[in-house]
Structure formats: structure tokens, C-alpha cells
Scaffold this active site. Structure first.
Site, PDB file in Angstrom:
ATOM      1  CE  LYS A  50      -3.497   5.829  -0.823  1.00  0.00           C
ATOM      2  NZ  LYS A  50      -4.522   6.474  -1.693  1.00  0.00           N
ATOM      3  CE1 TYR A  89      -3.693   2.536   0.947  1.00  0.00           C
ATOM      4  CE2 TYR A  89      -2.212   3.229   2.709  1.00  0.00           C
ATOM      5  CZ  TYR A  89      -3.345   3.441   1.945  1.00  0.00           C
ATOM      6  OH  TYR A  89      -4.138   4.539   2.181  1.00  0.00           O
TER       7      TYR A  89
HETATM    8  N1  LIG Z   1      -8.627   5.840   6.324  1.00  0.00           N
HETATM    9  C1  LIG Z   1      -7.360   6.155   6.478  1.00  0.00           C
HETATM   10  O1  LIG Z   1      -6.800   6.014   7.575  1.00  0.00           O
HETATM   11  C2  LIG Z   1      -6.588   6.705   5.322  1.00  0.00           C
HETATM   12  C3  LIG Z   1      -5.312   7.216   5.579  1.00  0.00           C
HETATM   13  C4  LIG Z   1      -4.588   7.740   4.526  1.00  0.00           C
HETATM   14  C5  LIG Z   1      -5.117   7.734   3.253  1.00  0.00           C
HETATM   15  N2  LIG Z   1      -6.349   7.208   3.023  1.00  0.00           N
HETATM   16  C6  LIG Z   1      -6.841   7.225   1.645  1.00  0.00           C
HETATM   17  O2  LIG Z   1      -8.024   7.982   1.604  1.00  0.00           O
HETATM   18  C7  LIG Z   1      -8.802   7.563   0.496  1.00  0.00           C
HETATM   19  C8  LIG Z   1     -10.242   7.382   0.917  1.00  0.00           C
HETATM   20  O3  LIG Z   1     -10.336   6.284   1.805  1.00  0.00           O
HETATM   21  P1  LIG Z   1     -11.337   6.218   3.041  1.00  0.00           P
HETATM   22  O4  LIG Z   1     -10.516   6.225   4.260  1.00  0.00           O
HETATM   23  O5  LIG Z   1     -12.390   7.218   2.862  1.00  0.00           O
HETATM   24  O6  LIG Z   1     -11.863   4.724   2.938  1.00  0.00           O
HETATM   25  P2  LIG Z   1     -13.209   4.099   2.335  1.00  0.00           P
HETATM   26  O7  LIG Z   1     -14.378   4.767   2.912  1.00  0.00           O
HETATM   27  O8  LIG Z   1     -13.044   2.644   2.502  1.00  0.00           O
HETATM   28  O9  LIG Z   1     -13.141   4.486   0.810  1.00  0.00           O
HETATM   29  C9  LIG Z   1     -12.480   3.775  -0.173  1.00  0.00           C
HETATM   30  C10 LIG Z   1     -13.378   3.850  -1.381  1.00  0.00           C
HETATM   31  O10 LIG Z   1     -12.695   3.426  -2.536  1.00  0.00           O
HETATM   32  C11 LIG Z   1     -13.608   2.709  -3.330  1.00  0.00           C
HETATM   33  N3  LIG Z   1     -12.947   1.794  -4.224  1.00  0.00           N
HETATM   34  C12 LIG Z   1     -12.038   0.846  -3.922  1.00  0.00           C
HETATM   35  N4  LIG Z   1     -11.676   0.186  -5.032  1.00  0.00           N
HETATM   36  C13 LIG Z   1     -12.393   0.735  -6.045  1.00  0.00           C
HETATM   37  C14 LIG Z   1     -12.482   0.466  -7.437  1.00  0.00           C
HETATM   38  N5  LIG Z   1     -11.752  -0.497  -7.997  1.00  0.00           N
HETATM   39  N6  LIG Z   1     -13.330   1.193  -8.180  1.00  0.00           N
HETATM   40  C15 LIG Z   1     -14.096   2.149  -7.625  1.00  0.00           C
HETATM   41  N7  LIG Z   1     -14.051   2.446  -6.321  1.00  0.00           N
HETATM   42  C16 LIG Z   1     -13.213   1.744  -5.545  1.00  0.00           C
HETATM   43  C17 LIG Z   1     -14.420   1.941  -2.315  1.00  0.00           C
HETATM   44  O11 LIG Z   1     -15.650   1.574  -2.907  1.00  0.00           O
HETATM   45  P3  LIG Z   1     -16.546   0.357  -2.318  1.00  0.00           P
HETATM   46  O12 LIG Z   1     -17.159   0.878  -1.072  1.00  0.00           O
HETATM   47  O13 LIG Z   1     -17.515   0.116  -3.384  1.00  0.00           O
HETATM   48  O14 LIG Z   1     -15.612  -0.780  -2.042  1.00  0.00           O
HETATM   49  C18 LIG Z   1     -14.602   2.970  -1.228  1.00  0.00           C
HETATM   50  O15 LIG Z   1     -15.729   3.770  -1.442  1.00  0.00           O
HETATM   51  C19 LIG Z   1      -8.149   6.312  -0.036  1.00  0.00           C
HETATM   52  O16 LIG Z   1      -7.376   6.619  -1.158  1.00  0.00           O
HETATM   53  C20 LIG Z   1      -7.241   5.892   1.096  1.00  0.00           C
HETATM   54  O17 LIG Z   1      -6.146   5.144   0.644  1.00  0.00           O
HETATM   55  C21 LIG Z   1      -7.093   6.713   4.026  1.00  0.00           C
END
Ligand SMILES: NC(=O)c1ccc[n+]([C@@H]2O[C@H](COP(=O)([O-])OP(=O)(O)OC[C@H]3O[C@@H](n4cnc5c(N)ncnc54)[C@H](OP(=O)(O)O)[C@@H]3O)[C@@H](O)[C@H]2O)c1
Ligand SMILES: Cc1cc2nc3c(=O)[nH]c(=O)nc-3n(C[C@H](O)[C@H](O)[C@H](O)COP(=O)(O)OP(=O)(O)OC[C@H]3O[C@@H](n4cnc5c(N)ncnc54)[C@H](O)[C@@H]3O)c2cc1C
Lengths: 431, 247
Positions: free
Chosen positions: B156, B152
Site C-alpha cells: 500500500k 501489505y
Molecule cells: N477493509 C479494510 O479495512 C480496508 C482498509 C484499508 C484499505 N482497504 C482496501 O480497500 C480495497 C477494497 O477492499 P474491501 O475492504 O472492499 O475488501 P473486499 O470486499 O475483500 O474486496 C477485495 C476485492 O478484491 C478482489 N481481488 C483480490 N484479488 C484479486 C485479483 N487477483 N483479481 C481480481 N480481483 C481481486 C476480491 O475478489 P474476490 O472476491 O473474487 O476474491 C475482492 O472483491 C482493497 O484495496 C483494500 O486493500 C481495505
């Protein structure tokens, strides 16, 4: 994982705590018992499920439809009453019924069939639910209205989360002209004064509630302040209002509410200067004085606290409330949050709903162990002799016998319980 | 009136951004792969008012062949694009990635290569227009390789580097490129984590930071801001020490 209710009692561990954000999803597979958990504003274990799974609904918070012409709102069950007010109040609508805090979810308000200061004219929250969807563990989605699947609606309103997961609900709002209230505060010198006031103003104001000094004894027993209000009519100039809500800063090792602070507070609060006559007040301090300090529940210390809320039928109200206050003031434990109100005679819709005609008294008690439980046993005896009931949403200790008196239709209700759902409360009072 | 396209709109962080932009009156085009949830989001935004237009499109973003058509659809629905937010992602299980190359490559595909594709297409369109903001969510995990999540992290890290290059390329073309590096955020992605402690932020807190960063046309933003300091320290631990740490 530990999730607590508002009174931080009991402390239980859950096997799984899942944040439930997708109303279209099926319930999780497995053998474990499930229970929805909203904002955990209940004072006890109706929202807890020891050893089982909690489905936290707060992230399931989407609006589905709002008709600003008719005041019909459809929203997912995790939307809070504060979210709803933030959306609808600027558009001239208000909640038909609201409890004393905005930090409860739509689902929680339905599952406990909560009441507000306007029970005598508007009934409970459940009276204003026009439609809801119930998701059962067998995958069925039951859409309930007052005309369709009525039995499921009556089981789910006030159903303590046991009939399944409420995914969304539709409610009918009431129109208002602005966020302000026309209010009046009237001091009464003892319980007789309360009854006289209640008879005099009930008809004039849709919102009535009294704060009672639960420390005062003798001829002053039951003294307090009658607080009444109605929504303000349209006006060109409204006072300003800015919300400030500091957070209670720490977890004291013991309760800061003790007989000393209790006396001082109650005396001061009773004698506080009251605005003369009718005044204009913003709805937040009127309905939600406790929302002004976030996490105020920490004031009772790590051991947590109890709330005791009962309702006594009209015939026994006068003597019964007097007897309850006598025991409470004699015990030297109690709270500054003693609240007394007359429920009207609108029959509740839910099979297990708490409100019935009569006087309801609610107050907090710091957890002092045996001493507190002894007092509760005495209060239970009064309530039982009066033919009264206790409120499950405010309970972490009632014995099974009191539960059966409080929810006389509980056996009929069991047919509607989802086999995968249960709660710590339910197991405590029925097993 | 701002016209904003969000890829991965069902993400908790992106959905919170959508609410905030909607409240400011923006028109939105939401892309995700879960149609009922996209509709739910759109319905919610319409009830809240705000922008006059909320449109949705379903697509698996790992499949880069559909990306160009999504931009066409967004332009058709909104009448043009001012802001692009790329937010979708998965948090793969590191042990599973070590055991299966397919799992690792899939994670790289979703979290890195799909970003390369979307960013390239967005950059070309906005560069031609001479105006706009491209914002993508990378992560503090991309700042340094660690044994606990380097697949991951590497994805990133690629996104962060790619964004840096793009920012440099577009600096005098009127297009801002914003790199968002969140720390620990309480969202479905991190559902299995124990969320005690001060390091966890809510999705809405991060969304507020993103909306502000886009408005300011910021370059690289750690959210919440204190992660800048934490990552500054972590980046400066000498590798010969770092390789023995368990972070
Ligand atoms: N949460 C953290 O601690 C954190 C920290 C740093 C960075 N981030 C980044 O922040 C961003 C948002 O994440 P989040 O924390 O809000 O988590 P999240 O709510 O789990 O969101 C991830 C989203 O990506 C969608 N997704 C995954 N694979 C996909 C695909 N092939 N096509 C279309 N949609 C897809 C998922 O859709 P489905 O629901 O349909 O699976 C989900 O809605 C991500 O890039 C993550 O890496 C998160
Ligand atoms: C300061 C304060 C003042 C209060 N004043 C009043 C008052 O005036 N009148 C009154 O009646 N109550 C009052 N209460 C109690 C409070 O209104 C109720 O306990 C309310 O139900 C809490 O809602 P919640 O969202 O926090 O639900 P929780 O406490 O989390 O859960 C309550 C019940 O609802 C169920 N539930 C929650 N969501 C769902 C769902 N989606 N589907 C199915 N079941 C669900 C749970 O399983 C549980 O049984 C007050 C509480 C506080 C803290």
C-alpha cells in the site's frame, strides 16, 4: 461472538458469525449447526444459535429483477423491506404485507411469515411469495413456487430458518398512487367499544389495528384507540414529509419502563388529541411509528425485555382478551405498546405460520425476572384454555407444551429441517 | 454522463461506490474475477435504474498482461472513460508472508505491482484525452511499516507513493489523481477481526467519501477523516521509539 435479538434476550455466544454476501456460494463445511440471521428484529431466540454458526444475510442484498409494469420483484434474501420500499414506492408499488418495522429482511419476513395490519384482507407475507430458492447444506438448490416443490415452500414460509438458507425470493407487490394514507383514529372506552368498532370498520379499511391501554382496569379495561387506513388515492397536492430518526442515546442500567412511567404514558396516550374525522398521513408514521427512534429497544435497560403475542380463536376472543388484560393490568407491569387486532380467516400457507383467525394481542414487558415469568404462566393458562397460540418470532420463554399447541404441525415439519440447521429456539422447545 | 471503470468491483467498498455512482446516473464497467458475483452486481444496478449501461469483464488482476485489453474493452463498452477506480486487494496473513517468500511476493504482486500496471495504463490514456480522474484505494497501513502487517503495508505504501508521483506528473494535464486511505472498514477482507469499537466504518461510509473525493478531484483523503489525525501522530513517533511498540 454475541449477536442479540431485538429484545436483547437471551444473551448467547456463537461460535462463528459469518457475513454471508454471495448467494452463489456453498454453505460452509463443518459439523456445527447453521442458522440464517437477518436484521435480528425477532423478539427472542428464533434468530439465535448458541454455540453454532450464524450466517448474517444483510450483505446479501442485491436486487435480481423488477418488472415495474406488473409489480413482480425478485431480490436476495438480505434485502430489507426498507430497501424495497425505497426502490418501488417512487415507482408506484407497495409491500403487499408489512410488519410494524421496515428494518427486517426479506428472508426474515418469509421465515417468520410475518403479518401486518391488513391480515384480514391480504393474509401473511408468505401469501405473496411467488417463488424462492432454498439452499440446502447438501448443496441442493430447491426452487419453490406455489406449483412446484409446494411442500418445501410450505415448510420454508414460517419455517423459522430451519429448512436451509433462503437465497432469494420473488414477491408480488401492490400498486399505490403515492406514499400517503387516508387514516382515521377512533377512541374506544373499553373492550366492548373495541369489538363494536371492529365490526363497524373492518370492511371499509384494509388496514386496522388498535392500541390498547394495558394499565386501565375496571370498567375502563381494554380502552384504546382504533387506527385504520387505506392507501390514498391520486392527488395533485401532497403534504411534505421529512424523516427524522434520532437514536435512543444510552443503555440505562434498569428499565425506564416502570409502573410510574407506564401509567403516565398510557393515560396521556389514550387522551391525546386525535385529528377529527379522516386525515391524510404519510405511510411511515402510519405503519412504522417505532422506526422513528432508532434503537428504542434500549429503553428497557440492560436486562432486556419480552414480547408476548398470542392469537385466540374467534369463539373465545372476547372473553379471552378480557381475561388477559385483567391479568396484565393487575400485574402493574406491561408496556405502552399493547396492540390488538383481529386476524381474518385466510388460512396460512406455512406449516408453522402463526396467524389463524381470531384476535391477536401483542405487548412488551420489561424483564423483571420471576415476576414476569409468573405473569406469563398465567397468560399461558388463559391462552391454552382459549385454544390459542403463541408467536415463535416474539418468544424467548414459551414452554415446550405451549409450543406444541402453537405449532400443531411441528412433527410433520421436522421432515423438512436441514440436518445442518438449528436454532436456540428450536432446541429449547423440542429437546 | 460519467463513464466509470472499476477494477475489483466485487470489493464491498467498490460495490458500494458502484451503487452510489449508478444512482447519480453514471455508466459503469465492472472488472473482477468472480463472474457470477459480477453478474449479480450488474443485475442489481440495472434494477436500481440509474445509468443506462452496466457492463462487466472477468479477469484475474494479478495477471498484468491482460490489463491493456481491459481498458480497450471498457472504452468500447462505454464509449470512453472519465473515471477509473482501482479497488481490488487482499489482506495477506503476515506470519504466512514471513514463512513463505512466495506468499509475500504474491501479496506484493496483487496489492502493488498490479496497481502500478493499471495506474500506468490509465494515466497514459487519460493524459492523452486531457481529462479524467484516477482514484485508487491505498490504506492507512501504507503510512508506516509495522510488524503486524508490513507486507501489505509496504504494498500500500508503494501504491501511495506511486499515486503521489502520478498526481505530480498529471497535475497540469487535466487529470486528477486521488489517493484513498481508509482506516478499518467492515468488509469481507476484515471478516476475521473483532469489530467492536468506534474505529470501524461501513463500506458504504467509505464509498460515500470516495464518490465525494472523486467529484471534488481531491488529492489524498483519509476515510473516515479522523484517520488523518491518528496517522499524523503515528507517522511522527520517532523510529527509535516506534520500533519497540506493538501497534
Ligand atoms: N477493509 C479494510 O479495512 C480496508 C482498509 C484499508 C484499505 N482497504 C482496501 O480497500 C480495497 C477494497 O477492499 P474491501 O475492504 O472492499 O475488501 P473486499 O470486499 O475483500 O474486496 C477485495 C476485492 O478484491 C478482489 N481481488 C483480490 N484479488 C484479486 C485479483 N487477483 N483479481 C481480481 N480481483 C481481486 C476480491 O475478489 P474476490 O472476491 O473474487 O476474491 C475482492 O472483491 C482493497 O484495496 C483494500 O486493500 C481495505
Ligand atoms: C418494532 C417491531 C415491530 C414488529 N411488528 C411485527 C408485526 O407487525 N408483525 C409481525 O409478524 N412481526 C413483527 N415484528 C417481528 C419481525 O417482523 C420478525 O421477527 C421478522 O421476521 C424479523 O426479520 P429479520 O430480518 O430481523 O429476521 P431475524 O429476526 O434475524 O430472523 C428471523 C427468522 O428468520 C430466519 N431467516 C432470516 N433470514 C433468512 C434466510 N435468508 N433464510 C432462511 N431463514 C432466514 C432466521 O433464521 C430466524 O428464524 C416486529 C418487530 C419489531 C422490532
Amino acid at each position: 461472538m454475541s449477536v442479540t435479538s431485538w429484545n436483547r434476550l437471551p444473551r448467547v455466544e456463537h461460535d462463528r458469525v459469518i457475513d454471508w454476501s454471495n448467494r452463489h456460494a456453498e454453505l460452509p463445511d463443518g459439523e456445527d449447526k447453521l442458522l440464517a440471521h437477518g436484521l435480528g428484529r425477532s423478539y427472542g431466540d428464533v434468530c439465535l444459535n448458541e454455540g453454532g454458526t450464524l450466517l448474517r444475510t444483510r450483505a446479501m442484498d442485491h436486487y435480481i429483477a423488477f418488472d415495474r409494469a406488473t409489480g413482480r420483484l425478485r431480490a436476495e434474501a438480505g434485502v430489507s423491506l426498507k430497501d424495497i420500499l425505497d426502490l418501488v414506492l417512487p415507482q408506484g408499488w407497495f409491500l403487499p404485507v408489512t410488519p410494524g418495522t421496515r428494518y427486517v429482511t426479506l428472508g426474515g419476513a418469509i421465515a417468520n411469515d410475518v403479518h401486518g395490519k391488513n391480515h384480514h384482507v391480504m393474509g401473511n407475507f408468505g401469501h405473496h411469495v411467488t417463488r424462492l430458492e432454498l439452499l440446502r447444506s447438501d448443496g441442493q438448490r430447491v426452487e419453490c413456487t406455489p406449483e412446484q416443490n409446494t411442500d418445501w415452500l410450505e415448510a420454508t414460509i414460517g419455517g423459522l430458518g430451519l429448512t436451509g438458507l433462503i437465497t432469494w425470493a420473488e414477491i408480488q407487490l401492490v400498486p399505490v398512487a403515492n406514499p400517503f394514507m387516508v387514516v382515521e383514529n377512533i377512541r374506544f372506552r373499553n373492550l366492548d367499544g373495541f369489538w363494536a368498532q371492529d365490526a363497524a370498520v373492518d370492511a371499509e379499511y384494509p388496514y386496522t389495528v388498535s392500541w390498547v391501554d394495558c394499565v386501565a382496569s375496571g370498567r375502563q379495561r381494554g380502552r384504546g384507540i382504533f387506527m385504520v387506513g387505506r392507501h390514498a388515492p391520486p392527488q395533485a397536492d401532497l403534504p411534505g414529509h421529512t424523516e427524522r430518526a434520532p437514536t435512543f442515546p444510552f443503555d440505562p442500567p434498569f428499565s425506564l419502563i416502570n409502573s410510574l412511567s407506564l401509567n403516565a404514558f398510557n393515560v396521556a396516550y389514550y387522551h391525546r388529541p386525535l385529528p377529527k374525522g379522516i386525515a391524510l398521513q404519510h405511510h411511515v408514521p402510519f405503519f412504522y411509528p417505532l422506526d422513528g427512534v432508532r434503537e428504542w429497544n434500549r429503553v428497557y435497560g440492560r436486562r432486556g425485555f419480552y414480547q408476548y403475542q398470542c392469537v385466540l380463536p374467534p369463539e373465545t376472543s372476547r372473553a379471552g382478551i378480557d381475561a388477559l388484560l385483567e391479568r396484565i393490568s393487575g400485574s402493574g407491569t406491561g408496556s405502552f405498546l399493547a396492540v390488538l387486532k383481529m386476524f381474518g380467516d385466510i388460512p396460512s400457507r406455512g406449516m408453522l405460520s402463526f396467524p389463524t383467525a381470531g384476535a391477536t394481542l401483542a405487548l412488551d414487558f420489561p424483564n423483571l425476572g420471576d415476576r414476569t415469568h409468573k405473569l406469563f404462566a398465567e397468560l399461558d393458562a388463559v391462552v391454552r384454555d382459549c385454544g390459542g397460540r403463541l408467536y415463535p418470532a416474539k418468544d424467548a420463554r414459551m414452554p415446550a407444551e405451549m409450543f406444541r399447541l402453537s405449532c400443531p404441525r411441528w412433527e410433520e415439519f421436522t421432515a423438512f429441517i436441514d440436518p445442518r440447521f438449528s436454532s436456540s429456539f428450536w432446541r429449547r422447545v423440542t429437546e | 454522463m460519467q463513464r466509470i471503470v472499476i477494477f475489483g468491483a466485487t470489493s464491498a467498498i467498490a460495490a458500494a461506490c458502484a451503487r452510489r455512482w449508478n444512482a447519480l446516473g453514471a455508466n459503469l464497467f465492472l472488472v473482477g474475477r468472480d463472474t457470477p458475483r459480477l453478474e449479480t452486481l450488474a443485475e442489481d444496478l440495472r434494477v436500481r435504474g440509474g445509468g443506462s449501461k452496466v457492463a462487466v469483464a472477468s479477469a484475474d488482476l494479478a495477471d498484468t498482461s491482460g490489463h491493456d485489453a481491459l481498458f480497450d474493452a471498457a472504452e468500447a463498452a462505454l464509449g470512453g472513460i472519465d473515471v477509473v477506480l482501482i479497488a481490488h486487494g487482499t489482506l495477506p496473513d503476515q506470519a504466512a508472508c514471513e514463512a513463505s517468500l512466495d506468499t509475500a511476493m504474491e501479496a506484493i504482486q496483487v496489492n502493488a505491482l498490479s496497481y502500478v500496471s493499471l495506474l500506468t495504463l490509465a494515466a497514459n490514456r487519460l493524459e492523452a484525452k486531457g481529462d479524467g480522474v484516477i482514484c485508487a484505494i491505498s490504506s492507512v497501513a501504507g503510512d508506516r511499516g509495522r510488524k503486524s502487517n508490513y507486507v501489505y503495508g509496504a504494498a500500500k505504501g508503494m501504491v501511495s507513493l506511486f499515486l503521489g508521483g502520478l498526481r505530480n506528473r498529471l497535475a497540469d494535464k487535466g487529470v486528477a489523481v486521488v489517493t484513498i486511505k481508509p482506516g478499518f472498514v467492515d468488509t469481507p477482507m476484515t471478516a476475521s477481526f473483532d469489530k467492536g469499537g468506534l474505529l470501524w466504518a461501513s463500506a458504504d461510509t467509505v464509498a460515500k467519501g470516495i464518490v465525494s473525493a472523486v467529484k471534488r478531484r481531491a488529492d489524498v483523503v483519509y476515510l473516515p477523516g479522523f484517520w488523518w489525525l491518528i496517522m499524523f501522530i503515528i507517522r511522527h513517533i520517532p523510529e527509535r521509539i516506534f520500533k519497540r511498540l506493538s501497534l
